[in-house]
Design an enzyme around this catalytic site. Structure first.
Site, PDB file in Angstrom:
ATOM      1  N   CYS A 114       2.959   1.385  -5.180  1.00  0.00           N
ATOM      2  CA  CYS A 114       1.977   0.812  -4.196  1.00  0.00           C
ATOM      3  C   CYS A 114       0.883   0.538  -5.044  1.00  0.00           C
ATOM      4  O   CYS A 114       0.083  -0.274  -4.601  1.00  0.00           O
ATOM      5  CB  CYS A 114       1.630   1.984  -3.130  1.00  0.00           C
ATOM      6  SG  CYS A 114       3.024   2.381  -2.234  1.00  0.00           S
ATOM      7  N   HIS A 252      -3.642  -2.097  -0.497  1.00  0.00           N
ATOM      8  CA  HIS A 252      -2.364  -1.793  -0.200  1.00  0.00           C
ATOM      9  C   HIS A 252      -2.253  -1.435   1.263  1.00  0.00           C
ATOM     10  O   HIS A 252      -3.078  -0.600   1.595  1.00  0.00           O
ATOM     11  CB  HIS A 252      -1.822  -0.658  -1.344  1.00  0.00           C
ATOM     12  CG  HIS A 252      -0.591   0.083  -0.613  1.00  0.00           C
ATOM     13  ND1 HIS A 252       0.277  -0.782  -0.501  1.00  0.00           N
ATOM     14  CD2 HIS A 252      -0.435   1.347  -0.382  1.00  0.00           C
ATOM     15  CE1 HIS A 252       1.437   0.009   0.060  1.00  0.00           C
ATOM     16  NE2 HIS A 252       1.022   1.282  -0.062  1.00  0.00           N
ATOM     17  N   ASN A 282       4.960  -1.241   5.572  1.00  0.00           N
ATOM     18  CA  ASN A 282       4.336  -1.166   4.206  1.00  0.00           C
ATOM     19  C   ASN A 282       5.584  -1.695   3.228  1.00  0.00           C
ATOM     20  O   ASN A 282       6.564  -0.935   3.076  1.00  0.00           O
ATOM     21  CB  ASN A 282       4.324   0.557   3.974  1.00  0.00           C
ATOM     22  CG  ASN A 282       3.810   1.109   2.732  1.00  0.00           C
ATOM     23  OD1 ASN A 282       3.996   0.406   1.569  1.00  0.00           O
ATOM     24  ND2 ASN A 282       3.289   2.082   2.607  1.00  0.00           N
TER      25      ASN A 282
END
Length: 321
Positions: A114, A252, A282
């Site tokens: 990430c 993120h 995500n």
């Protein structure tokens, strides 16, 4: 020599997974509950025979179609992924061949999650700033959906698959400012695919959870809250600007609750804080460029990217127009 982000493109798989689809498998896990907890209504999922290399090739072809990029000008290829096609060879080498890039083009993989887009940008910036390379193509691509157990409703609901491509060059739209990066390997077990490496071989048992993605959400949240506000402050100081000078923050896209908590903790106005994970989930290393791509030509003078997650690792960079 300065380096710049010149182009950003994206690729999304054709399959989708909606909250309603998930509720059919988990009746107790209704769509409103999913959205209220993580802020996602839809995510894109690769087909069984679609891989990171396939997505990477497609996103570069999208960039060519959108910008008329001449692929012969690419002299360095970086692929950021934690779900490569093979343990070896390097997936970037396969992508170089499938795209017909020059044989003098370097090609490497980096295994970063990430925070991977920030790390990849820092490497690209160093390569261009050195004067040795003019056009670095940074690809992010993940197929986390292949790592998730079919009964893991939390991670099924959270993660989506996607790929992005960013061209970092000697000229472009946004100049890359200074970076701040960090690592705390003490949290390595809190987001992990335990089996499949040289320490624990994947035994292919569909009931062995060690063969699938494990995430300790509480520990990840605590790590983020502890480290990210200070990271933002450091990057502001490193670039000799104030928070008020930033017109857009792109974090993120971890989950909506975490993003809201961080925004309020840091004191960022809602209108300056980009959240776009509702229709993507995500997407790991692709989340920042996927969120940012539609703002590349917008009138934002200074933009800060902030990534954090698996490792633990984190990074931030400020862009200047």
């Amino acid at each position: 020599m300065d380096s710049y982000i010149k182009y950003v493109s994206a690729y999304l798989p054709s399959n989708t997974l909606t909250n309603e689809d998930i509720t059919k498998e988990f009746p107790e896990w209704n769509g409103d509950k999913i959205f209220s907890k993580i802020g996602v209504k839809n995510r894109f999922i690769v087909k069984d025979d679609e891989t990171v290399v396939d997505m990477a090739v497609n996103v570069v072809l999208n960039m060519v179609a959108e910008t008329n990029l001449n692929l012969s000008t690419i002299d360095y290829l970086i692929l950021c992924t934690q779900s490569p096609d093979f343990k070896l060879p390097t997936s970037a080498c396969i992508i170089q061949d499938r795209l017909g890039l020059s044989k003098s083009c370097a090609a490497i993989d980096i295994n970063q999650g990430c925070s991977g887009y920030i790390y990849g940008l820092s490497l690209a910036d160093a390569l261009v700033s050195s004067g040795n390379y003019k056009n670095v193509l940074l690809i992010t691509a993940e197929t986390y959906s292949k790592y998730i157990h079919k009964r893991d409703k939390a991670n099924i609901s959270l993660f989506g698959d996607a790929a992005t491509a960013t061209l970092i060059s000697t000229e472009g739209v946004y100049r890359l400012g200074k970076f701040d990066l960090g690592t705390d390997g003490n949290g390595w077990e809190n987001l992990i695919l335990k089996n499949g490496g040289s320490r624990h071989v994947d035994d292919k048992d569909p009931d062995n959870l060690a063969n699938f993605l494990h995430m300790n959400g509480g520990e990840i949240f605590d790590f983020t809250v502890k480290n990210i506000p200070d990271l933002v402050d450091r990057n502001l100081k490193n670039n000799e600007i104030n928070q008020q000078d930033i017109s857009l923050f792109v974090f993120h896209q971890a989950n909506a609750f975490m993003l809201s908590f961080l925004r309020k903790r840091i004191g960022i106005p809602a209108e300056k804080f980009l959240v776009n994970m509702e229709n993507y989930g995500n997407t790991v290393s692709s989340s920042i460029p996927l969120a940012f791509k539609d703002f590349l030509s917008a009138n934002h003078k200074r933009i800060m990217f902030v990534g954090f997650g698996v490792g633990y690792s984190w990074g931030a960079v400020t862009l200047f127009k």
